[in-house]
Motif scaffolding. Sequence first.
Motif, PDB file in Angstrom:
ATOM      1  N   ALA B  10       0.815  -1.188  -0.029  1.00 31.69           N
ATOM      2  CA  ALA B  10       0.158  -0.040  -0.177  1.00 31.69           C
ATOM      3  C   ALA B  10       0.970   1.323   0.114  1.00 31.69           C
ATOM      4  N   ALA B  11       2.079   0.996   0.256  1.00 31.85           N
ATOM      5  CA  ALA B  11       3.042   2.325  -0.014  1.00 31.85           C
ATOM      6  C   ALA B  11       3.227   2.582  -1.335  1.00 31.85           C
ATOM      7  N   ARG B  15      -4.591   1.740  -1.546  1.00 36.53           N
ATOM      8  CA  ARG B  15      -5.699   0.803  -1.344  1.00 36.53           C
ATOM      9  C   ARG B  15      -6.745   0.733  -2.057  1.00 36.53           C
ATOM     10  N   SER B  65      -8.511  -4.491   1.997  1.00 31.82           N
ATOM     11  CA  SER B  65      -7.487  -3.697   1.591  1.00 31.82           C
ATOM     12  C   SER B  65      -6.957  -2.686   2.668  1.00 31.82           C
ATOM     13  N   LEU B  66      -7.687  -2.544   3.729  1.00 40.70           N
ATOM     14  CA  LEU B  66      -7.175  -1.957   4.788  1.00 40.70           C
ATOM     15  C   LEU B  66      -6.233  -2.508   5.698  1.00 40.70           C
ATOM     16  N   MET B  67      -5.978  -3.855   5.345  1.00 45.99           N
ATOM     17  CA  MET B  67      -5.030  -4.664   6.183  1.00 45.99           C
ATOM     18  C   MET B  67      -3.800  -4.409   5.716  1.00 45.99           C
ATOM     19  N   ARG B  68      -3.005  -4.404   6.889  1.00 50.83           N
ATOM     20  CA  ARG B  68      -1.320  -4.328   6.273  1.00 50.83           C
ATOM     21  C   ARG B  68      -0.718  -5.516   6.472  1.00 50.83           C
ATOM     22  N   SER B  69       0.842  -5.639   6.645  1.00 47.53           N
ATOM     23  CA  SER B  69       1.023  -7.068   6.391  1.00 47.53           C
ATOM     24  C   SER B  69       1.673  -7.567   7.505  1.00 47.53           C
ATOM     25  N   ALA B  70       1.657  -7.034   8.865  1.00 45.81           N
ATOM     26  CA  ALA B  70       2.132  -7.668  10.048  1.00 45.81           C
ATOM     27  C   ALA B  70       1.099  -7.192  11.145  1.00 45.81           C
ATOM     28  N   HIS B  71       1.315  -8.225  12.283  1.00 48.88           N
ATOM     29  CA  HIS B  71       0.670  -7.784  13.338  1.00 48.88           C
ATOM     30  C   HIS B  71       1.236  -7.122  14.367  1.00 48.88           C
ATOM     31  N   HIS B  72       0.424  -6.128  14.962  1.00 48.01           N
ATOM     32  CA  HIS B  72       1.195  -4.876  15.738  1.00 48.01           C
ATOM     33  C   HIS B  72       1.364  -5.388  16.987  1.00 48.01           C
ATOM     34  N   ALA B  77       4.126 -11.652  11.025  1.00 46.35           N
ATOM     35  CA  ALA B  77       4.111 -11.421   9.592  1.00 46.35           C
ATOM     36  C   ALA B  77       3.465 -12.484   8.709  1.00 46.35           C
ATOM     37  N   THR B 305     -10.909  -7.478   9.506  1.00 46.34           N
ATOM     38  CA  THR B 305     -10.048  -7.618  10.823  1.00 46.34           C
ATOM     39  C   THR B 305      -9.979  -8.882  11.339  1.00 46.34           C
ATOM     40  N   PHE B 308      -8.124 -11.380   9.573  1.00 52.06           N
ATOM     41  CA  PHE B 308      -6.452 -11.013   9.698  1.00 52.06           C
ATOM     42  C   PHE B 308      -6.034 -11.461  10.913  1.00 52.06           C
TER      43      PHE B 308
END
Lengths: 324, 324, 324, 324, 324, 324
Positions: B10-11, B15, B65-72, B77, B305, B308
Amino acid sequence: MPLYHQPVDAAEVPRFAGHSTFMRLPSVATAEGLDIALVGIPWDGGTTNRAGARHGPREVRNLSSLMRSAHHVSGIAPYEIANIADVGDLSVNPINLLDGMERIEKGMAQIVANGALPLSVGGDHLTTLPVLRSVSGGLRAVGNPLGMIQFDAHSDTNDTYFGGNRYTHGTPFRRAIEEGLLDPTRIVQIGIRGSVYGPGEHDWAKAQGVRIIYMEEFIRRGPDDVMAEATQIVGCQPTYVTFDVDAIDPSMAPGTGTPEIGGLTTREAQQMLRLLHPVNIVGADVVEVAPPLDVGGMTALVGATVMFELLCIIANQVRQERSG
Amino acid sequence: MPLYHQPVDAAEVPRFAGHSTFMRLPSVATAEGLDIALVGIPWDGGTTNRAGARHGPREVRNLSSLMRSAHHVSGIAPYEIANIADVGDLSVNPINLLDGMERIEKGMAQIVANGALPLSVGGDHLTTLPVLRSVSGGLRAVGNPLGMIQFDAHSDTNDTYFGGNRYTHGTPFRRAIEEGLLDPTRIVQIGIRGSVYGPGEHDWAKAQGVRIIYMEEFIRRGPDDVMAEATQIVGCQPTYVTFDVDAIDPSMAPGTGTPEIGGLTTREAQQMLRLLHPVNIVGADVVEVAPPLDVGGMTALVGATVMFELLCIIANQVRQERSG
Amino acid sequence: MPLYHQPVDAAEVPRFAGHSTFMRLPSVATAEGLDIALVGIPWDGGTTNRAGARHGPREVRNLSSLMRSAHHVSGIAPYEIANIADVGDLSVNPINLLDGMERIEKGMAQIVANGALPLSVGGDHLTTLPVLRSVSGGLRAVGNPLGMIQFDAHSDTNDTYFGGNRYTHGTPFRRAIEEGLLDPTRIVQIGIRGSVYGPGEHDWAKAQGVRIIYMEEFIRRGPDDVMAEATQIVGCQPTYVTFDVDAIDPSMAPGTGTPEIGGLTTREAQQMLRLLHPVNIVGADVVEVAPPLDVGGMTALVGATVMFELLCIIANQVRQERSG
Amino acid sequence: MPLYHQPVDAAEVPRFAGHSTFMRLPSVATAEGLDIALVGIPWDGGTTNRAGARHGPREVRNLSSLMRSAHHVSGIAPYEIANIADVGDLSVNPINLLDGMERIEKGMAQIVANGALPLSVGGDHLTTLPVLRSVSGGLRAVGNPLGMIQFDAHSDTNDTYFGGNRYTHGTPFRRAIEEGLLDPTRIVQIGIRGSVYGPGEHDWAKAQGVRIIYMEEFIRRGPDDVMAEATQIVGCQPTYVTFDVDAIDPSMAPGTGTPEIGGLTTREAQQMLRLLHPVNIVGADVVEVAPPLDVGGMTALVGATVMFELLCIIANQVRQERSG
Amino acid sequence: MPLYHQPVDAAEVPRFAGHSTFMRLPSVATAEGLDIALVGIPWDGGTTNRAGARHGPREVRNLSSLMRSAHHVSGIAPYEIANIADVGDLSVNPINLLDGMERIEKGMAQIVANGALPLSVGGDHLTTLPVLRSVSGGLRAVGNPLGMIQFDAHSDTNDTYFGGNRYTHGTPFRRAIEEGLLDPTRIVQIGIRGSVYGPGEHDWAKAQGVRIIYMEEFIRRGPDDVMAEATQIVGCQPTYVTFDVDAIDPSMAPGTGTPEIGGLTTREAQQMLRLLHPVNIVGADVVEVAPPLDVGGMTALVGATVMFELLCIIANQVRQERSG
Amino acid sequence: MPLYHQPVDAAEVPRFAGHSTFMRLPSVATAEGLDIALVGIPWDGGTTNRAGARHGPREVRNLSSLMRSAHHVSGIAPYEIANIADVGDLSVNPINLLDGMERIEKGMAQIVANGALPLSVGGDHLTTLPVLRSVSGGLRAVGNPLGMIQFDAHSDTNDTYFGGNRYTHGTPFRRAIEEGLLDPTRIVQIGIRGSVYGPGEHDWAKAQGVRIIYMEEFIRRGPDDVMAEATQIVGCQPTYVTFDVDAIDPSMAPGTGTPEIGGLTTREAQQMLRLLHPVNIVGADVVEVAPPLDVGGMTALVGATVMFELLCIIANQVRQERSG
């Protein structure tokens, strides 16, 4: 004291008050004694894409609270000339297609057996098939195939879906013709449009004699000319009127499962409905109002107003039959 | 070059751009070579009231599409440690209940046969029944009844509807127990609440040994304590995780057919999902996201979410299995 | 006659009547003579995904009509103790990112030069960068790096997007630290959560000394404990308060571009805002209210109420400064 | 055959089918023979800001179709132990405030005269004033001032609006105390919050002895402790229960005219409602559900569920009175 | 086995199932081998007021699932006569106007270099400028200025905004004429209406030779007459067709940034599109569908249907070129 | 420097920025010095069914930000030829019908006394009655009964509601005729349609000499012919123009309390408004825009555009009077 059931008077009880029934008429247990039975068929078991028409009767009832008691053009005051009430919803089954159709057929048969002319609100267009089974076998039709005037974006004469399934809201009139419920040479379909599965999609229907008036022909000829032909085709034999709300343009009736742009305006539809008076109507319906897809109640309002237009025409027919 | 399928970054690609797939992962034709298969089951044929979950997969894809690639929190990952992709939607049949269930069972069987662990998005809760048929017969479960952790407002262990119909979204787990797919003594239901058909509605399930943790008990004990019990009950035997989005409070997940107020918060749900790691998960799903009833995509975002959260837990399990 | 500008009285003029200004205060041309300037920054030029925050000021103004004139807990009556008005919106440029930032910086500089403390409504979170440039250079801050308390779901300390673009709503505080506007060791971020681009996404910020209080830590410790730490970190040096509405859970604030479930409740947020009184506030904002994504004005109402909470705290600070 | 009126069974007739009545109970013409009368009061004539509560009864009826027949915690099955029905809507007048109030008072008086305990759905909070006039004069209350437990964001004890108008939805309980309908020392208000017209807004009420439990006190003490105090204050004397839906947080009940963030959760409200059993309830209502402001029917669902919670408590009280 | 890519058959796979692509066609990586490339341009960087068109491609894809495989009037079955697929979205940059335009130009150049005729979905109308740069330089146009038929409410030939900014969605065609991409004497703009910045707003365009057919002239003359003129003006030289959805009346296409009442009906638009067959089309687009502003998907449905109408015309042109 | 008040230039300040006033004109305290006063009347006290028009002025102001400064057909640039500003909202009383009407009458009297011609935005149609009292008594009308051109779905000449209440939005013109404010023989009502309370509903109006042009007659004759008659009937004597937004079809203006399908298109309405130039207009209004019932701001946009069309006509009349 009035002869017939009367709607709640909006100059006494505001439209947002009181129980929600079709046209604010009394809710009655059976069709006994009625000339016209207003009835809901909350079932969309035949829907192949976007469901929601199961919620149609409830919202059409809500918006029918905006209807008053007389027609501003014809002057017809239906509740003065016919006995009309809301008989509730037919029994349905949302998870079993064949049982659902059977329940609808039986429920409608009781209304017809009571001698009442049914004006129903669906539900998807597959509901019309079991309704036709009951209406065509009733007293008014005496078993002969019915004629039909169909306002619709789609011909609904496809054959099967999803690997041989014969009963969907895209196939009711193929089945009705096959079952001998409808006389294809006395079917007129008005407003048909939208992309098709193939160039020959309507060949079967045309081969049976169905008269398809595409939107483009309608635009060229206009409501009066089209209805002159339509009423001539169905003649004076028993005829069913079915109004799929997707006949209307999606800007006016967005709340429906299969919208097609470029549709009828409500003005055109109203003009056509008012020209139905020569037809020998034995039943009528408004289908495919899908409230979860609606915006601002617009489609339910169209459904309720179409229902009122049909009601005025049918009530007048009742009066003529009675006096004639 | 990465070992496994990677989501669109997404960078680099915003998205809102590109095809809509689960987690922006590649869309692949089959589950071959996958550790985890993300799959949609767009079917709500078992819905007794408000339909719409058939549209769930499409909108959950959009919001994922709002999900990123790792869990905070866990730092997991998933795309670094497991091969994951979107295998599309299973074949369904919106107008034929039994055929619909059969298609789902067959489609899921292919995924399971490929050795992939399925994480699916419904569809209504009846979809879980055919899924369980395939998963319980697959390699991971080797035919033994599965345990199940179920987040839900409803037990879904009723018997029949509308005069003897056995397959609805209110009955899947009665059927699954009867069919020997689930071991009732290893079922935990969390978040159950709402008015019931009668004081004894859950008697059958309890008699089988199902552990029902009502919302009120959950509120008293909290997520940690409840999950300690739940993971202890299911033990290390193969277990399915099913997340009915109506477990969540309607303020957070309004887009579902049978909302019940007083539900789980998303914070509580996330805390519980993160405590699933001791469980031997053989499949999982998120069901009853009904976009036509949703407002502002809130429910689809919750669904995405939750998916995810489950994906991170399962990917970690895959890594442990591989290394262990 | 009151000393200061007064809002329209809702017991005299209904809330839906009259021009829409922040808190129903008078609209004035400049900040001259004001203690606190309420100002809109309708700009979302830095938004990488779903735009709409450009419409934030208008809808926050509309919903701020629901605010009354005193705080029910602290008893603070801001309009009795400080001169406050709506100075309108800053000049912006929706199609030119760098010019947009420059306009915001200049507009805010005028407010600061008038000695008014700015309480602004964005706009996306990139608006805070030019605001910080002006506020940190103003009289209250005399050019020293500011401390900052940030309520947010995201740290907003990423580096670049879309191939080297340095100015987005995901990067303002990296830039502000680099530009020496903020002292990273006096930054506290509260409510951070949601999936991340990678396990190390926040490493840079942490290395600078930014204190990130993730949602999970917040849940464990609660508002009082967290705010005790936060106020201790920023100390009595000049501090900016920035409130990204996505700090709040999407069920309460759905109308924002990058929602993350599992967020702060408004109760928690209000409790924290009321604990800001020890802080030496030199400016504050509410950002990322995106009306086209909102449902039922819920998010704008949250924005307006957060603004009122901040206003009471700041007005009280003004009174103390004046009397002190 | 059951002793009492029974709701339509959703396992036989789907929830979307049939006429829309409270709890799917029969609609009856009068309260004669009823223990509890469910009644709508579709009137928002006292609303000073955003109208719409006039449409409350219709939508609460619609969403009450989701209620089943027994309580999952208490096990109370109200329709087994009390005779309950929907008596329709009271007569109202949307354009004449004083006539509107008079009609409501008279309509309610008939219900009370029939010996039925009224559980009504508004309408705005001014509707409670004429209701109290009738209830306090009825058999259960024998003319003594009533106690009242009020769940609300607002005290509703202001004096006048818009230049001396004494009857608004912000003033009913000032009037009720002045008229001797309520005993102020037996009034408890729970959930009060939001900005106020001035620091002394609640001074009058407090001076009368009204116990105001602000949201902040509620948060500290919790439902159990607060309800212990509340039930102790009202004692065993006749008491009215009024539930303004804006007591609930706007994320859960957005469809109301005067939302205040930071409100009760539905879980807290349900917990409190279930603790009402020691109270001698002589009538109850749910008010300020405003469907045109609602999103996705969320508020109407809260209203319907609160109504069901109250119904269970009251039905149990009826049983105890009968047996005791 | 078909010669060309085929859409998923809705009689086999329901329209709500499967990945969302334009017309349910396969998603392919490049335009190689395609006659017509369907492509999204999710970018609204030039929008001066209400953004949202960046989300256009995704929702037009969703609603294009309602399109079937043949045209009901012309009988054209595009997938039988041309190779067509969805090539995904072009690379964009939402926060950098000039970079965004460059990316679009480059992305489109690749499609054109593959010999495919592009049919794109925006995005705002500024997207058409970089598209024209690539298309006008491609093989079909061989560098000569293109003609253009533009359906639009606005001429989009303004000069600058916000102090000298030359690239906005209100200026693309001024720039395209200045850059020599378009031959102004071969530009026809149809449907222009709405208030103007001044009486002379269109003077520059008219002076260049642009033919502006205002809505009022269109109403007088009708679709056939207007299209006869339009096709005569553009002649047989390479021509681009651009369809701004705000050409359509807001009742039919509310989801757009700059609606103007009194617009084209979809019936009129469809009639005009079907008359494009004499034109030598080298590319076409549908722009300004802004889903966050849409209601009920109405505008995306219009966009998808306009796209299908254009696709049929272009596919037929491909067939004619191939055969002749 | 311009002679008159000028709107904010949208090519300098984006339309979403700045305070929301009618046409983005300055907000002024009184009508002194104005030729035309734009004024809001946020009051729907006379609404018998669905309220919401009280919020009309605010949303029409918002959407009027889309209006530019000149008319694209007539070339009229109102702000070049007349002094026009937004004078805010009249004082109203939402809970007291008679006081509300009195406040409106007094507020309007001040505008008229300042010599400004009022162009107001309601509010429901009852607001027009107190407006007529002031306008008919003002300098322009010198006490003679006014003529009126009314665009409306309803005649609004009923007598009483809810048991003798004489003042509702269904009765204003009966009252105005009875009070001698209007000359019934110089009233023309255009667009009347929808079901009626009885066949004789309009008999009283017709007996007074009111000319009712039903929708059906309008459809037959068209805008030009109808307006030729209308302008001939009102002649050159002082005339009021009232535009009820429900004259427009609900697909274009859904946000109104009493929609009737089959209405005027905006194209037809615009064509008629542009033909008002021969009329001696002494005041005009746009009423019944009800934002809580609107979808996507469509109705407020229609209201704002109708207001702009009227403004151009009236500004031109001002110029002619001044020069003539």
